[in-house]
Design an enzyme around this catalytic site. Structure first.
Site, PDB file in Angstrom:
ATOM      1  N   HIS A 113      52.652  34.148  48.681  1.00 13.30           N
ATOM      2  CA  HIS A 113      53.853  34.834  49.222  1.00 13.30           C
ATOM      3  C   HIS A 113      53.905  35.046  50.983  1.00 13.30           C
ATOM      4  CE1 HIS A 113      54.944  36.929  45.642  1.00 13.30           C
ATOM      5  NE2 HIS A 113      53.705  37.281  45.490  1.00 13.30           N
ATOM      6  N   HIS A 168      55.703  32.190  52.274  1.00 15.64           N
ATOM      7  CA  HIS A 168      57.035  32.382  52.020  1.00 15.64           C
ATOM      8  C   HIS A 168      57.824  33.229  53.193  1.00 15.64           C
ATOM      9  CE1 HIS A 168      60.375  33.305  48.629  1.00 15.64           C
ATOM     10  NE2 HIS A 168      60.902  32.493  49.774  1.00 15.64           N
ATOM     11  N   HIS A 181      47.656  32.622  45.093  1.00 17.28           N
ATOM     12  CA  HIS A 181      48.838  33.488  44.806  1.00 17.28           C
ATOM     13  C   HIS A 181      49.465  34.362  46.044  1.00 17.28           C
ATOM     14  CE1 HIS A 181      51.672  35.686  42.062  1.00 17.28           C
ATOM     15  NE2 HIS A 181      51.362  36.482  42.893  1.00 17.28           N
ATOM     16  N   GLU A 182      48.449  35.156  46.555  1.00 15.41           N
ATOM     17  CA  GLU A 182      48.738  35.953  47.775  1.00 15.41           C
ATOM     18  C   GLU A 182      49.398  34.998  48.894  1.00 15.41           C
ATOM     19  OE1 GLU A 182      49.934  38.658  46.960  1.00 15.41           O
ATOM     20  OE2 GLU A 182      48.938  39.034  44.983  1.00 15.41           O
TER      21      GLU A 182
END
Length: 683
Positions: free
Chosen positions: A472, A475, A468-469
């Protein structure tokens, strides 16, 4: 020696000099950078309204301030100390005041409007036009159109809110650190996994004590709640966690009055801007348009998830009564009973699974996924760091060109705030000398550290958190946008920011991924297919309860920012009453009356999610639907990965998120994808 060498916070020639930064550097660095930024503002006020004369010089000065302050804020979050906390809190009002005044500057606002109306604007590329449009919106939301008196009050509110948010987070960290439970009788540890026991033993020994020390940091807390057979032990830990930073502890650490003050100030600021409540303000730069739309979305999720959740609770209570001797299932029993039921039904435990996920192997596998899917190469690199646990990496493209860097800081410690997060250190942009500034990210988690000479072992939930992290991070790092205001995550609607992170979580469920990123800590054997099949079968275990829990948090967040009236809350219990009302509407497992979840809800009271916590479920619709392409083509399909990188990651905030999703998926998102992935499609 130059001043930048004397003060590492003023050195922007490369990576942050974390090994050199001291609390004493904060005040002089902030003072100098604020002076430089204010000089740039004065020049920009008189400059012709063109990009090169007006926007670029102001952007340079503001970025220097933001980068230096970002380092300070990062250290405040990961290496908190009395001296750093004092330095941070002393400078925070000055920094907040500058940004508030910048957003209210009528001359700058007029220049932005003139630039928008100019012939030059029509020739701008899309990313630059987006920067201008966002700036005009943000000036309005910062109070640029208010009267002088209203501006002064608005500025006072922003300074007060910044200080209150910092205090909220500090109270929560201090309350977490203040609790310790020492166990002397080994019999009380029955059921607790060996690695958690070993960590508790080491923690006690570091203090020169016998027995075992348990804390409220998640790697210590969660194994007790999930596995301890001693019900009194579970109760004591749960009660301590559920009442952190509340009236049940020292008054100076009670977040309750801070919450009331935060909500009152947000409401006042919203009304100064002409909105009915803060929820309306929060949604202006988001995909969702009104609080009513968000509340309807959440209630639809709750209605559809509720039958599944009710069946799950009925089953859990029956199992606890018949198999565990718990006729009255309580909040401190739920995680324990759920883990036992999952073990019984699917014939595995999280402890079994953890043995296959030593942290080095997991990182290797995570990086391999990103390399295969997005056409990049990740390698260890060298940089000054803030703690010995920190690692540093570089990302290059297939041609060998540098794309960006990131730090990982994966283990829990007392100087670090809880949870997991990504933040930016440096953003991608084209500098005025024409060179491209490559982005740098922080990835922070709170996993259990290595014990007993073995590598850290991650639960599968930890593995998903890492994916998940890292989503980010990708991105931020894989953007190709060269305008600072819409590069990476900048300018992306907040309810779309979680799309790449939740998208990446899906890879953590794929067999071809887990097979390659697992190696038993003792034997080196990869995850057995039979164990994977049982894990996958259990993927949506209690998915209805999980969805209702997220809806509960999100609905409380939206309603408290849309409906709570502090002037009518005479006894200060209005926030708790509203939370109770939300629970009566959507929850099927209601916590005890003394539970004070709100006093530790840092996402909305000390983070960026105020009236935006719904974003997790909103973006999960997008991510579930987006991953459908990989389900159709293959989890590691490089062509689909290139499209996702090109249409979602690379474009950053340079266009609306809805357009980016349509460019990738070829249509608008389908909410049914979320329910399919959650296993909640009614027969």
């Amino acid at each position: 020696m130059t001043e930048s060498n004397d003060n590492p916070l003023l050195d922007f020639s490369g990576l942050p000099r974390f090994a050199d930064i001291r609390p004493a550097h904060v005040a002089p660095a902030v003072a100098r950078l604020l002076a430089e930024a204010r000089e740039a503002v004065r020049a920009a006020e008189a400059a012709p309204p063109t990009w090169d004369d007006f926007v670029a010089p102001l952007e340079d000065a503001n970025e220097r301030l933001a980068r230096a302050w970002g380092c300070v804020a990062h250290l405040h979050a990961v290496m908190d100390s009395p001296a750093m906390r004092e330095a941070y809190n002393a400078a925070l009002p000055q920094v907040t005041q500058y940004w508030t005044q910048l957003g209210q500057n009528e001359r700058l606002f007029a220049n932005w409007r003139a630039l928008r109306a100019s012939a030059e604007f029509a020739r701008f590329p899309a990313a630059r036009r987006r920067v201008v449009e966002n700036a005009l919106r943000d000036y309005r939301l910062s109070g640029a159109e208010l009267t002088p008196e209203a501006k002064r009050r608005f500025a006072q509110i922003q300074e007060a809110l910044a200080a209150l948010a910092a205090r909220f987070a500090e109270n929560l960290l201090d309350a977490t650190n203040a609790f310790a439970l020492y166990v002397e009788e080994e019999a009380r540890l029955a059921g607790i996994p060996e690695d958690a026991r070993a960590a508790a033993r080491e923690a006690a020994q570091k203090e020169g004590r016998s027995g075992w020390k348990f804390t409220l940091h998640m790697p210590s807390y969660l194994p007790v709640l999930q596995h301890a057979e001693d019900r009194a032990l579970r109760y004591e830990m749960y009660r301590a966690s559920a009442t952190r930073a509340s009236e049940f502890g020292p008054p100076e650490r009670d977040n309750t009055p801070l919450i009331v003050r935060i909500l009152a100030l947000r409401r006042e600021a919203a009304r100064l801007l002409g909105y009915a409540n803060y929820a309306e303000v929060s949604l202006v730069p988001k995909m969702a348009k009104t609080p009513a739309q968000v509340i309807a979305f959440l209630r639809d999720l709750a209605q559809r998830a509720r039958p599944f959740a009710e069946r799950e609770v009925t089953e859990l209570r029956a199992f606890a009564r018949a198999e565990l001797g718990l006729p009255d299932l309580q909040a401190w029993d739920v995680a324990f009973a759920a883990e036992k039921l999952r073990e019984r039904r699917y014939a595995f435990s999280e402890q079994d699974v953890k043995q296959y996920f030593p942290e080095p192997k997991v990182l290797e596998g995570l990086f391999r996924v990103a390399e295969t899917v997005f056409g990049i190469r990740i390698r260890p690199a060298q940089a000054p760091v803030w703690h010995e646990d920190v690692r540093f990496y570089e990302i290059r493209d297939r041609a060998g060109a540098l794309v960006g860097h990131f730090y990982t800081d994966l283990y829990a410690r007392e100087t670090k705030r809880g949870g997991a997060w990504m933040d930016e250190a440096i953003a991608r942009r084209r500098r005025r000398d024409g060179a491209i500034q490559t982005p740098v990210a922080y990835l922070a988690c709170n996993f259990a550290r290595p014990v007993g000479g073995k590598p850290a072992l991650l639960s599968h939930e930890d593995v998903l958190t890492l994916f998940h992290e890292f989503g980010h991070c990708l991105h931020h790092l894989l953007t190709r946008v060269e305008e600072l205001g819409v590069s990476g995550l900048a300018g992306v609607e907040w309810d779309a920011v979680e799309l790449p992170s939740q998208f990446m979580e899906n890879f953590g469920w794929e067999w071809e991924v887990l097979r390659e990123m697992s190696a038993h800590v003792e034997t080196g054997e990869p995850l057995p297919r039979a164990l994977y099949d049982r894990m996958h079968a259990a993927r949506n275990f209690q998915a209805g309860l999980a969805m209702l829990r997220q809806v509960e948090y999100a609905l409380f967040d939206m309603r408290v920012h849309a409906e709570y009236a502090p002037e009518a809350d005479l006894d200060g219990t209005g926030v708790a009453r509203l939370l109770d009302e939300v629970r009566r509407e959507v929850a099927v497992l209601v916590p005890p009356a003394w539970n004070r979840f709100q006093t530790s809800f840092s996402h909305i009271f000390a983070g960026g999610y105020a009236a935006g916590y719904y974003s997790y479920k909103w973006a999960e619709v997008l991510s579930s639907d987006a991953f459908g392409v990989f389900e159709e083509r293959g989890a590691l399909d490089a062509e689909a990965g290139a499209r996702f990188r090109d249409e979602i990651l690379a474009v950053g905030g340079s266009r609306p998120a809805a357009e980016s999703f349509r460019a990738f998926r070829g249509r608008d998102p389908d909410i049914e994808a979320l329910f399919r992935r959650s296993g909640m499609i009614a027969a």
